[in-house]
Design an enzyme around this catalytic site. Structure first.
Site, PDB file in Angstrom:
ATOM      1  N   ILE A 108      -7.036   7.828  -0.916  1.00 32.05           N
ATOM      2  CA  ILE A 108      -6.893   6.374  -0.945  1.00 32.05           C
ATOM      3  C   ILE A 108      -7.702   5.880   0.245  1.00 32.05           C
ATOM      4  O   ILE A 108      -7.515   6.332   1.378  1.00 32.05           O
ATOM      5  CB  ILE A 108      -5.414   5.929  -0.879  1.00 32.05           C
ATOM      6  CG1 ILE A 108      -5.314   4.388  -0.912  1.00 32.05           C
ATOM      7  CG2 ILE A 108      -4.673   6.514   0.304  1.00 32.05           C
ATOM      8  CD1 ILE A 108      -3.887   3.871  -1.043  1.00 32.05           C
ATOM      9  N   SER A 109      -8.651   5.006  -0.004  1.00 30.99           N
ATOM     10  CA  SER A 109      -9.615   4.620   1.018  1.00 30.99           C
ATOM     11  C   SER A 109      -8.961   3.908   2.193  1.00 30.99           C
ATOM     12  O   SER A 109      -7.880   3.309   2.081  1.00 30.99           O
ATOM     13  CB  SER A 109     -10.687   3.701   0.417  1.00 30.99           C
ATOM     14  OG  SER A 109     -11.503   4.392  -0.490  1.00 30.99           O
ATOM     15  N   GLN A 110      -9.627   3.964   3.328  1.00 29.64           N
ATOM     16  CA  GLN A 110      -9.230   3.227   4.513  1.00 29.64           C
ATOM     17  C   GLN A 110      -9.137   1.741   4.167  1.00 29.64           C
ATOM     18  O   GLN A 110     -10.025   1.201   3.503  1.00 29.64           O
ATOM     19  CB  GLN A 110     -10.279   3.454   5.601  1.00 29.64           C
ATOM     20  CG  GLN A 110     -10.054   2.706   6.894  1.00 29.64           C
ATOM     21  CD  GLN A 110     -11.211   2.916   7.863  1.00 29.64           C
ATOM     22  OE1 GLN A 110     -12.139   3.666   7.581  1.00 29.64           O
ATOM     23  NE2 GLN A 110     -11.162   2.238   8.995  1.00 29.64           N
ATOM     24  N   ARG A 116       0.814  -1.221   0.000  1.00 30.41           N
ATOM     25  CA  ARG A 116       0.000   0.000   0.000  1.00 30.41           C
ATOM     26  C   ARG A 116       0.848   1.271   0.000  1.00 30.41           C
ATOM     27  O   ARG A 116       0.445   2.298  -0.561  1.00 30.41           O
ATOM     28  CB  ARG A 116      -0.944  -0.002   1.211  1.00 30.41           C
ATOM     29  CG  ARG A 116      -1.964   1.164   1.230  1.00 30.41           C
ATOM     30  CD  ARG A 116      -2.943   1.001   2.378  1.00 30.41           C
ATOM     31  NE  ARG A 116      -4.019   1.986   2.333  1.00 30.41           N
ATOM     32  CZ  ARG A 116      -4.144   2.998   3.182  1.00 30.41           C
ATOM     33  NH1 ARG A 116      -3.255   3.161   4.162  1.00 30.41           N
ATOM     34  NH2 ARG A 116      -5.148   3.838   3.082  1.00 30.41           N
TER      35      ARG A 116
END
Length: 220
Positions: free
Chosen positions: A68-70, A42
């Site tokens: 950027i999503s959780q 990530r």
């Protein structure tokens, strides 16, 4: 040397395993999804100034005013999709490319569309370097990509005020869409299963917060 930006150290891998344990504690049960999280670095999908925070279970800013999503949100949506190897998956909102990579790790054939030109261009190099080869499109996610339909699964990574009819039409019979529905402040994670040409089965899965799904494209 430029190659250092693709470094995936033992420390990074250790932090990923801690994140995976946190996702397990929060209720993610699909081992295939967790294994995909273990394989996708990530930190490479984030600005270098956020690298120290890459494996916290938090959303972070990326270019073009997006996020950027959780990780939990990505895992939750991916688990709801129930990806099978070789599924044709249409992703609305490529963003950083992180969700694209997770879907690819699960063996999906990913078709991904992005309305922000700079994000559309920037993610392709990284995904290629990491060995992922989705089909990329620059365009309006509300319209989908009918020339490649039908899709076994559709995932929308932005909050929509309603389920776009064009996307329903491009979902295969027996297929599933995962989409956050609601206002700009709060959305309800929603699954839509297409039972027949005229029948859909809709279920809600709790509240989330996403950037809004916008129409048209942004060429900047």
């Amino acid at each position: 040397m430029g190659i250092t930006i693709f470094e995936d150290s033992y420390r990074h891998k250790g932090l990923r395993r801690k994140l995976i344990e946190e996702l397990r504690r929060k209720g993610i049960r699909d081992e295939r999804v967790l294994n995909a999280f273990d394989k996708v670095p990530r930190h490479l999908f984030m600005d270098s100034s956020f690298v120290e925070f890459a494996y916290q279970d938090k959303a972070f800013p990326i270019a073009a005013g997006q996020t950027i999503s959780q990780p939990y949100t990505v895992a939750f949506m991916t688990e709801l999709l129930n990806i099978k190897p070789l599924d044709k998956v249409f992703e609305v909102g490529t963003g950083s490319g992180y969700q694209t990579a997770i879907l690819s790790e699960l063996g999906a054939k990913v078709y991904t569309i992005e309305r922000q030109k700079d994000l559309f261009q920037s993610c392709q190099h990284l995904l290629k370097m990491l060995g992922y080869n989705p089909l990329y499109f620059f365009g309006d996610g509300y319209l989908g990509k009918p020339s490649y339909a039908p899709y076994d699964k559709i995932i929308v990574t932005a909050g929509a005020p309603e389920i776009p009819k064009d996307l329903i039409a491009q979902l295969a019979i027996g297929g599933r869409m995962v989409i956050p529905i609601g206002t700009s402040d709060l959305q309800v994670m929603t699954t839509l299963d297409r039972i027949s040409p005229t029948q859909v089965d809709i279920h809600e899965h709790g509240n989330f917060v996403f950037v809004p799904m916008l129409k048209g494209t942004n060429n900047r």
